[in-house]
Design a protein around this motif. Structure first.
Motif, PDB file in Angstrom:
ATOM      1  N   PRO A 145      46.047  58.911  -1.514  1.00  0.00           N
ATOM      2  CA  PRO A 145      46.815  59.981  -0.880  1.00  0.00           C
ATOM      3  C   PRO A 145      46.658  60.023   0.640  1.00  0.00           C
ATOM      4  N   GLY A 146      45.485  59.602   1.159  1.00  0.00           N
ATOM      5  CA  GLY A 146      45.185  59.799   2.567  1.00  0.00           C
ATOM      6  C   GLY A 146      45.327  58.594   3.460  1.00  0.00           C
ATOM      7  N   HIS A 147      45.874  57.485   2.961  1.00  0.00           N
ATOM      8  CA  HIS A 147      46.069  56.309   3.802  1.00  0.00           C
ATOM      9  C   HIS A 147      47.390  55.622   3.450  1.00  0.00           C
ATOM     10  N   VAL A 148      47.972  54.962   4.439  1.00  0.00           N
ATOM     11  CA  VAL A 148      49.207  54.228   4.225  1.00  0.00           C
ATOM     12  C   VAL A 148      49.097  52.863   4.897  1.00  0.00           C
ATOM     13  N   LYS A 149      49.465  51.817   4.156  1.00  0.00           N
ATOM     14  CA  LYS A 149      49.565  50.481   4.724  1.00  0.00           C
ATOM     15  C   LYS A 149      50.942  50.352   5.364  1.00  0.00           C
ATOM     16  N   VAL A 150      50.961  49.934   6.609  1.00  0.00           N
ATOM     17  CA  VAL A 150      52.197  49.893   7.388  1.00  0.00           C
ATOM     18  C   VAL A 150      52.521  48.454   7.762  1.00  0.00           C
TER      19      VAL A 150
END
Length: 378
Positions: A298-303
């Protein structure tokens, strides 16, 4: 019972949110960003079923060129086979289930790093050492499972869903809107990947609205924005969009002087396209850049952040100089965005925070919430 009653499931809160007309809408409930259970539903019902962007097709020009990605926990290889066709393959060995390839590169064959089982570029098993004494082993019966992949207007789109309509059908309205710019002829010139400490939807929504530009981007592009001259039309089922008519400040954002095909405002409109669930494209007559987002908890996104230029600008003698200037600006803009979206996630975790009313400039965010609510079943 209120619209944000904490006793409700996140999907019920979200449905209650979008049941209101846009003129009375609030930002999405906190639980849809912070809940592990809601993320699991997103992975199962959104990411595992929709078309996702792995990059640009011209980034894999040669046989054996490959890239890897993960879709809802499933490791996938996208490569150019010996016939020049794009292929999607499972990135897991059929022996003891090691992951096969990492990152990007070029291979003549796919060799497992654990026991050297070797696969051809079409996924068929070429060889497996020391298997002759196993009476059940049949090389021809073992191969890497195929994953659907298509080149749509130059974009590599991948899905785990065998029943998903092809992109040419699902995204036909995108082509109707911006097809005059011929995205398929644009060339990618840079590609980077990074991890930000926010929920993937926070970053997606940040791209979808320009309401934040004057403040979040006060050090870069914010001064050129007049909020009262912006319009955000109602989105379509597969995407939302808005546009900006650019001045001559950044030549690369305009049609090349040699381009006589584009006329009037076609020569200077910048489109901001948010293709659900997670492909965000800024498209100008001269250059493009995009984000492709993958949740990491929920708290991280791979961009995935990448971009390049239209064909006529690629042929310009000063193309590299123009692109370097735009890329430097985009990197500064990314730093500003990172600070803003990470602060939003910190606020989502606060006990005293609650969603506020949306501006008319946040119509795309409401449409995105409506899309998500429609994809998560009971």
């Amino acid at each position: 019972m209120t619209r944000h009653d904490s006793s409700l499931r996140p999907i019920d809160e979200l449905r209650a949110n979008v049941a209101q007309p846009f003129e009375r809408a609030l930002a999405m409930p906190k639980s849809v960003y912070t809940s592990e259970d809601f993320l699991a539903q997103e992975l199962e019902h959104v990411f595992a079923k929709e078309w996702l962007c792995a990059g640009r097709a011209d980034a894999l020009p040669h046989p054996g060129d490959y890239l890897t990605l993960e879709i809802a926990g499933e490791p996938v290889i996208v490569l150019r086979d010996r016939d020049g066709k794009l292929r999607g393959l499972s990135n897991v060995c059929r022996h003891r289930m090691s992951v096969l390839l990492e990152g990007r590169g070029n291979v003549r064959s796919i060799v497992c790093p654990y026991h050297a089982w070797t696969y051809n570029l079409d996924g068929s098993l070429r060889g497996a050492p020391a298997m002759t004494l196993n009476e059940t082993f049949c090389k021809e019966a073992i191969g890497l499972p195929q994953v659907r992949v298509e080149d749509w207007l130059g974009w590599i789109l991948v899905t785990l869903n065998p029943d998903a309509p092809p992109p040419s059908v699902a995204l036909a309205d995108v082509e109707k809107l911006v097809g005059y710019l011929d995205m398929g002829s644009y060339q990618e010139h840079f590609r980077e990947e990074f991890l930000w400490a926010t929920n993937w939807k926070v970053l997606a929504e940040n791209f979808m609205e320009s309401y934040h530009l004057p403040v979040c981007h006060s050090g870069t592009i914010g001064g050129s924005v007049d909020l009262m001259k912006m319009t955000c039309p109602e989105g379509l089922p597969a995407f939302n969009y808005h546009w900006i008519v650019k001045n001559d400040t950044v030549p690369l954002s305009l049609a090349h002087p040699s381009n006589t095909r584009l006329q009037g405002d076609e020569r200077r409109i910048t489109w901001l396209l948010s293709i659900y669930p997670s492909l965000m494209i800024t498209l100008t007559p001269g250059y493009f850049w995009y984000l492709s987002l993958t949740p990491d908890g929920p708290g991280h996104v791979k961009v995935l952040f990448a971009g390049g230029m239209s064909a006529d600008w690629c042929a310009d003698p000063r193309a590299a100089e123009h692109l370097a200037g735009v890329k430097a600006l985009l990197e500064d803009v990314n730093i500003e965005d990172k600070g803003c979206v990470e602060k939003v996630y910190q606020g989502l975790l606060a006990g005293l925070s609650s969603p506020g009313p949306l501006s008319h400039l946040e119509r795309p965010n409401y449409d995105f919430a409506t899309y998500l609510a429609s994809r998560i079943p009971d």
